[in-house]
Design an enzyme around this catalytic site. Structure first.
Site, PDB file in Angstrom:
ATOM      1  N   ASP A 112      63.002  40.224  63.857  1.00 60.90           N
ATOM      2  CA  ASP A 112      63.125  41.446  64.656  1.00 60.90           C
ATOM      3  C   ASP A 112      64.223  41.389  65.710  1.00 60.90           C
ATOM      4  O   ASP A 112      64.457  42.382  66.413  1.00 60.90           O
ATOM      5  CB  ASP A 112      61.784  41.765  65.328  1.00 60.90           C
ATOM      6  N   ASP A 172      61.359  46.543  56.208  1.00 60.56           N
ATOM      7  CA  ASP A 172      61.888  46.766  57.563  1.00 60.56           C
ATOM      8  C   ASP A 172      63.089  45.874  57.873  1.00 60.56           C
ATOM      9  O   ASP A 172      63.961  46.208  58.666  1.00 60.56           O
ATOM     10  CB  ASP A 172      60.819  46.472  58.630  1.00 60.56           C
TER      11      ASP A 172
HETATM   12  N1  GLY Z   1      58.641  46.816  61.748  1.00 62.63           N
HETATM   13  C1  GLY Z   1      57.269  47.039  61.938  1.00 62.63           C
HETATM   14  C2  GLY Z   1      56.856  48.422  61.697  1.00 62.63           C
HETATM   15  O1  GLY Z   1      57.613  49.249  61.209  1.00 62.63           O
HETATM   16  O2  GLY Z   1      55.721  48.737  62.002  1.00 62.63           O
END
Ligand code: GLY
Length: 393
Positions: A112, A172
């Site tokens: 992230d 993601d």
């Molecule tokens: N990246 C985590 C979500 O989209 O909840």
């Protein structure tokens, strides 16, 4: 002074809610409302060292430190508001909250870091040219790159659930490659681009189904480099289409085409857009339910974050396709913006924990963050407004 600004915003909000208003008026009003609301938010946490807003749930403020994957979105929202209003107060807060995320440049235990740094420092660098932000972004890019394993050809998203997942990659993750592209462009390090293309190409092969919907989690066998599991984490079921995941994919391949000009990424983005906008369960107002396939539709929560992300991505994608299709994408994005700017989704100033938008869903299967405000919804909404405003000018 604060009361006066709240009153002004309430009046603007009424104007904003008019369905027949011109889009440029709606966007201008939305930025003014966002500015007032976000200044209240910034004031709230100003003296809580290191804290960043996360959500507002069951009538309570929920904040986080910089370790939470969303820490960069509130600073990023402040940058977008500053870009559009020029407010010195917002600029000062944008810098202050951006600084709170800096230590994440050393993050190597999850993927992230791209979200955290590129939305905060990336926008800050774009708007101010502050040289010090370069170092933070470059250090962050190196940290992210440590999660790439050449024998698998992907960045590893998560380290938890090792009993089940050998090498989990979530859709993601495609969003976080933008930081690496920035580093490659600014420092001429082709290693970063090799990682990006390998991750993007393998994701295209293994994350997508024949109908162009995507799995949430694909776990790879570390010996063969091939998937051993395809599952969901936040969606309804392994074979369903978790709405935000579809949106991450659309947004990801759209910017990958912008940056790398590879036709295969444009094709992928068009195919994902086609899946999303023609889905029978996509509501007419353009804001998806949290999963396209949950049998609870229509009696279940929406996810405004997916709506905002899709709007922002479609506006960009409209530049890369033939004019007729581009017009269709823009019309859908306009519907989404009108919906999000309406009183159904936009909070009254001072309400909703000082978040701009209501009705997002973080983790429905865990009953976590269901029908709440979320920082990334506000961020991608402001980005969509910014992009649409540029189109209208
Ligand atoms: N990246 C985590 C979500 O989209 O909840």
């Amino acid at each position: 002074m604060k009361n006066l600004s709240l009153l002004l915003c309430s009046l603007l909000f009424v104007a904003c809610s008019n369905n027949t208003s011109k889009l440029d008026t709606i966007i201008d009003n939305a930025f003014r409302a966002a500015e007032a609301q976000s200044l209240l938010m910034a004031e709230k946490y100003a003296n809580q060292e290191g804290r960043l807003p996360r959500t507002y749930e069951n009538g309570k403020d929920v904040s986080s430190d910089s370790r939470w994957w969303c820490s960069g979105f509130f600073p990023g929202s402040l940058w977008y508001i500053y870009e559009n209003t020029g407010s010195p107060a917002v600029l000062q807060y944008a810098k202050q909250y951006t600084d709170r995320v800096e230590r994440e440049k050393f993050t190597t235990d999850n993927h992230d870091v791209g979200f955290m740094l590129y939305c905060s420092f990336g926008n800050g660098l774009r708007l101010t040219g502050n040289e010090q932000y370069n170092e933070v972004l470059l250090t962050g890019a190196h940290s992210l790159a440590t999660r790439y394993k050449p024998s698998v050809g992907l960045i590893r998203s998560w380290d938890h659930n090792k009993e089940n997942w050998q090498y989990p990659v979530i859709i993601d993750n495609i969003m976080n490659l933008e930081l690496l592209i920035w580093a490659a462009n600014h420092f001429g390090d082709s290693k970063f681009l090799d990682i990006v293309t390998s991750h993007a190409d393998k994701t295209m092969v293994h994350h997508f189904r024949p109908d162009n919907s995507s799995y949430h989690v694909v776990s790879y066998d570390t010996i063969t480099g091939l998937p051993h599991l395809k599952q969901t984490h936040q969606g309804y079921s392994d074979e369903s289409s978790w709405s935000r995941g579809q949106a991450w994919g659309l947004y990801g391949y759209t910017y990958l085409y912008r940056e790398l000009k590879e036709e295969r990424y444009l094709e992928q983005a068009r195919n994902i857009a086609n899946y999303i906008i023609n889905h029978p369960n996509m509501p007419k107002d353009g804001i998806p339910y949290w999963d396209f396939n949950t049998p609870e539709i229509p009696n279940t929560a929406r996810d405004a974050s997916a709506g905002a992300l899709i709007a922002s991505a479609l506006i960009e994608l409209s530049d890369y396709v033939e004019p007729q299709l581009g017009k269709q994408y823009l019309a859908i994005a306009e519907t989404q913006i009108r919906t999000l700017a309406s009183p159904e989704y936009t909070a009254q100033p001072g309400e909703n924990g000082c978040f701009i938008l209501k009705h997002s869903t973080g983790g429905y299967p865990f009953n976590s963050e269901v029908d709440v405000p979320l920082t990334y919804t506000d961020y991608y909404y402001l980005e969509a407004l910014t992009r649409m405003k540029k189109k209208l000018n």
